[in-house]
Design a protein around this motif. Structure first.
Motif, PDB file in Angstrom:
ATOM      1  N   VAL B 176       0.847  -1.183   0.000  1.00 54.58           N
ATOM      2  CA  VAL B 176       0.000   0.000   0.000  1.00 54.58           C
ATOM      3  C   VAL B 176       0.888   1.240   0.000  1.00 54.58           C
ATOM      4  O   VAL B 176       1.916   1.271   0.678  1.00 54.58           O
ATOM      5  N   ILE B 177       0.497   2.203  -0.783  1.00 52.67           N
ATOM      6  CA  ILE B 177       1.271   3.435  -0.858  1.00 52.67           C
ATOM      7  C   ILE B 177       0.619   4.489   0.027  1.00 52.67           C
ATOM      8  O   ILE B 177      -0.567   4.794  -0.106  1.00 52.67           O
ATOM      9  N   VAL B 178       1.409   5.006   0.947  1.00 56.24           N
ATOM     10  CA  VAL B 178       0.920   6.090   1.798  1.00 56.24           C
ATOM     11  C   VAL B 178       1.733   7.335   1.455  1.00 56.24           C
ATOM     12  O   VAL B 178       2.880   7.459   1.876  1.00 56.24           O
ATOM     13  N   PRO B 179       1.146   8.216   0.678  1.00 53.06           N
ATOM     14  CA  PRO B 179       1.901   9.367   0.190  1.00 53.06           C
ATOM     15  C   PRO B 179       2.332  10.277   1.331  1.00 53.06           C
ATOM     16  O   PRO B 179       1.547  10.532   2.258  1.00 53.06           O
ATOM     17  N   ALA B 180       3.564  10.716   1.264  1.00 50.23           N
ATOM     18  CA  ALA B 180       4.047  11.658   2.264  1.00 50.23           C
ATOM     19  C   ALA B 180       3.485  13.048   1.978  1.00 50.23           C
ATOM     20  O   ALA B 180       2.827  13.660   2.805  1.00 50.23           O
ATOM     21  N   ASP B 181       3.747  13.500   0.768  1.00 44.18           N
ATOM     22  CA  ASP B 181       3.231  14.813   0.380  1.00 44.18           C
ATOM     23  C   ASP B 181       1.736  14.685   0.050  1.00 44.18           C
ATOM     24  O   ASP B 181       1.231  13.591  -0.097  1.00 44.18           O
ATOM     25  N   PRO B 182       1.088  15.823  -0.047  1.00 41.46           N
ATOM     26  CA  PRO B 182      -0.316  15.786  -0.488  1.00 41.46           C
ATOM     27  C   PRO B 182      -0.423  15.103  -1.842  1.00 41.46           C
ATOM     28  O   PRO B 182       0.328  15.417  -2.766  1.00 41.46           O
ATOM     29  N   LEU B 183      -1.339  14.154  -1.928  1.00 44.63           N
ATOM     30  CA  LEU B 183      -1.433  13.351  -3.140  1.00 44.63           C
ATOM     31  C   LEU B 183      -1.971  14.170  -4.299  1.00 44.63           C
ATOM     32  O   LEU B 183      -2.938  14.910  -4.147  1.00 44.63           O
ATOM     33  N   ARG B 184      -1.349  14.021  -5.415  1.00 39.76           N
ATOM     34  CA  ARG B 184      -1.817  14.712  -6.621  1.00 39.76           C
ATOM     35  C   ARG B 184      -2.615  13.734  -7.473  1.00 39.76           C
ATOM     36  O   ARG B 184      -2.071  12.783  -8.020  1.00 39.76           O
ATOM     37  N   ILE B 185      -3.917  13.948  -7.521  1.00 44.43           N
ATOM     38  CA  ILE B 185      -4.805  13.072  -8.287  1.00 44.43           C
ATOM     39  C   ILE B 185      -5.049  13.673  -9.666  1.00 44.43           C
ATOM     40  O   ILE B 185      -5.440  14.831  -9.788  1.00 44.43           O
ATOM     41  N   LEU B 186      -4.776  12.882 -10.671  1.00 43.30           N
ATOM     42  CA  LEU B 186      -4.993  13.374 -12.033  1.00 43.30           C
ATOM     43  C   LEU B 186      -6.427  13.162 -12.487  1.00 43.30           C
ATOM     44  O   LEU B 186      -6.976  13.966 -13.230  1.00 43.30           O
ATOM     45  N   GLY B 187      -7.021  12.068 -12.049  1.00 42.37           N
ATOM     46  CA  GLY B 187      -8.388  11.832 -12.469  1.00 42.37           C
ATOM     47  C   GLY B 187      -8.911  10.515 -11.944  1.00 42.37           C
ATOM     48  O   GLY B 187      -8.210   9.768 -11.267  1.00 42.37           O
ATOM     49  N   ARG B 188     -10.134  10.253 -12.287  1.00 43.95           N
ATOM     50  CA  ARG B 188     -10.826   9.069 -11.820  1.00 43.95           C
ATOM     51  C   ARG B 188     -11.076   8.153 -13.016  1.00 43.95           C
ATOM     52  O   ARG B 188     -11.509   8.587 -14.079  1.00 43.95           O
ATOM     53  N   VAL B 189     -10.767   6.876 -12.810  1.00 44.94           N
ATOM     54  CA  VAL B 189     -10.941   5.901 -13.889  1.00 44.94           C
ATOM     55  C   VAL B 189     -12.427   5.570 -14.023  1.00 44.94           C
ATOM     56  O   VAL B 189     -13.064   5.148 -13.054  1.00 44.94           O
ATOM     57  N   VAL B 190     -12.973   5.786 -15.209  1.00 44.49           N
ATOM     58  CA  VAL B 190     -14.391   5.512 -15.422  1.00 44.49           C
ATOM     59  C   VAL B 190     -14.605   4.286 -16.303  1.00 44.49           C
ATOM     60  O   VAL B 190     -15.717   3.782 -16.404  1.00 44.49           O
ATOM     61  N   GLU B 191     -13.538   3.825 -16.916  1.00 39.70           N
ATOM     62  CA  GLU B 191     -13.701   2.689 -17.817  1.00 39.70           C
ATOM     63  C   GLU B 191     -12.367   1.997 -18.007  1.00 39.70           C
ATOM     64  O   GLU B 191     -11.321   2.628 -17.992  1.00 39.70           O
ATOM     65  N   VAL B 192     -12.428   0.676 -18.150  1.00 33.95           N
ATOM     66  CA  VAL B 192     -11.231  -0.113 -18.422  1.00 33.95           C
ATOM     67  C   VAL B 192     -11.437  -0.835 -19.737  1.00 33.95           C
ATOM     68  O   VAL B 192     -12.519  -1.373 -19.987  1.00 33.95           O
ATOM     69  N   ARG B 193     -10.407  -0.822 -20.558  1.00 36.72           N
ATOM     70  CA  ARG B 193     -10.525  -1.445 -21.870  1.00 36.72           C
ATOM     71  C   ARG B 193      -9.344  -2.333 -22.169  1.00 36.72           C
ATOM     72  O   ARG B 193      -8.234  -2.061 -21.742  1.00 36.72           O
ATOM     73  N   ARG B 194      -9.622  -3.380 -22.922  1.00 42.93           N
ATOM     74  CA  ARG B 194      -8.532  -4.249 -23.361  1.00 42.93           C
ATOM     75  C   ARG B 194      -8.764  -4.605 -24.817  1.00 42.93           C
ATOM     76  O   ARG B 194      -9.793  -5.177 -25.162  1.00 42.93           O
ATOM     77  N   TYR B 195      -7.831  -4.224 -25.656  1.00 44.28           N
ATOM     78  CA  TYR B 195      -7.926  -4.578 -27.074  1.00 44.28           C
ATOM     79  C   TYR B 195      -7.197  -5.895 -27.269  1.00 44.28           C
ATOM     80  O   TYR B 195      -5.995  -5.983 -27.039  1.00 44.28           O
ATOM     81  N   LEU B 196      -7.932  -6.918 -27.675  1.00 46.33           N
ATOM     82  CA  LEU B 196      -7.364  -8.259 -27.720  1.00 46.33           C
ATOM     83  C   LEU B 196      -6.533  -8.525 -28.964  1.00 46.33           C
ATOM     84  O   LEU B 196      -5.794  -9.486 -29.020  1.00 46.33           O
ATOM     85  N   GLU B 197      -6.694  -7.707 -29.963  1.00 47.43           N
ATOM     86  CA  GLU B 197      -5.943  -8.026 -31.183  1.00 47.43           C
ATOM     87  C   GLU B 197      -5.376  -6.784 -31.833  1.00 47.43           C
ATOM     88  O   GLU B 197      -4.210  -6.486 -31.725  1.00 47.43           O
TER      89      GLU B 197
END
Lengths: 203, 203
Positions: B176-197
């Motif tokens: 588990v990562i416990v950030p020392a400095d204030p965490l910088r969040i870039l965004g929230r994952v809304v979808e996961v994709r996998r291209y099989l070919e």
DNA sequence: TACTAAATCAGACAAATGTCGGGTATACTT
DNA sequence: AAGTATACCCGACATTTGTCTGATTTAGTA
């Protein structure tokens, strides 16, 4: 003339942006955006971009500029909740939800299917995931396919051993399926998707 | 008149089909398709469909009909191979690959990111998968986020324990990562994709 | 029958739009 | 200096396109 070399590029960037946003611009919209005082200036840049293959043009209709090779023209495939027996066509007909795909299915049709069960969990395909399928009756060894087992569509990995066709789940809790009858393959899975929050928005 | 009740529906089906194909029709194209001898006939059906909320219309420009709620208007988000430090905007500017999404990001921007490593494998996020991210500086407990750790973007699940922010991998091999400095969040994952070919086709 | 509403048709106009012929200026080449 | 290519401009024309006014037909209803 302050900026000359970059104008062509700015035209391209603007047109591409508009196409990706869903509304290709008219010639005069390009003119206004780039600040040309003559329509012809925009027209010539567009012609040049078409000539160099960076843009394509469909007839002499309004807003007829496209990105080449059907790229950027996202299509939608129907999302099927479940597929049973041989009613694939009918199932597609009646559906009212679509998902956007940028996959090129060529001559074949594509459809999407919501996965039930965790039999493919070791392949990273979770229950509720959506698979994008290219409709085709055959598949090769090792490909993930949608096949009809007991009159219901199921997602498994196709294995061919000693000329025998097997459907392998990717979950040690499930047995390998060795179809007695000739296996009916609905299509090959080309993409796996998981929507983490919002529901699929019906199109 | 053989078929009357179905005309409105046929107009809708045609317009929707054209919109999903990427080119909304003009009023006269609807007229021709439906076989009307007057432009007004098509116009009134379109007006009615807009009035009933089944279609939307943007200004009095050509080909201005859309499906409501930005539905059906697939947009493209840039695919970022890697994100480092605070150069998110620059990284987006320079990219040349896009993926089609039907997600509505509202006011926010969206981007896509290729996942490195197997730290989220138990969440069904495999190396090489692509996550669709909604750019936002904050996220809630339990959400999968893209955050900056050691100046590099990483995908983890956000946990808040006793007011402390933690980044949890979903793989017992990772800590588990416990950030020392204030965490910088870039965004929230809304979808996961996998291209099989096929590879992602650059747009 | 008379009335009403919906659907369709007819004709037209103004604006938007694709296209064209020809002109000007600048830079580069021969 | 002459030629050439590029970029930009001006003006214009024919279609296309959105929109409007009004008439006709059809179906349903009081």
């Amino acid at each position: 003339m302050v900026r000359k070399g970059g104008t062509r590029e700015r035209v391209y960037e603007y047109v591409r942006k508009r196409i990706l946003e869903g509304t290709p611009p008219t010639v005069r919209e390009v003119q206004r955006e780039l600040g040309f005082r003559a329509v012809q200036s925009a027209q010539e840049h567009l012609d040049a971009l078409v000539a160099s293959g960076r843009l394509e043009k469909v007839g002499r209709v309004s807003r007829g500029y496209r990105l080449p090779g059907s790229i950027g023209t996202a299509s939608f495939v129907p999302l099927l909740g479940s597929v049973q027996a041989g009613e694939l066509s009918e199932a597609i007909e009646n559906l009212d939800a679509y998902v956007a795909v940028d996959h090129d299915f060529g001559d074949r049709r594509g459809f999407a299917l919501r996965v039930r069960g965790d039999s493919m969990i070791d392949a990273g395909i979770l229950p509720g995931d959506i698979v994008i399928v290219c409709e085709q009756p055959h598949a090769e060894n090792g490909e993930v396919v949608v096949a009809l087992v007991d009159d219901e569509a199921t997602v498994k990995r196709l294995r061919i051993r000693d000329g025998r066709v097997e459907l392998h789940p990717e979950n040690r809790s499930y047995p390998v399926i060795v179809p007695a009858d000739p296996l009916r393959i609905l299509g090959r899975v080309v993409e796996v998707r998981r929507y983490l929050e919002s529901d699929i928005r019906p199109v």
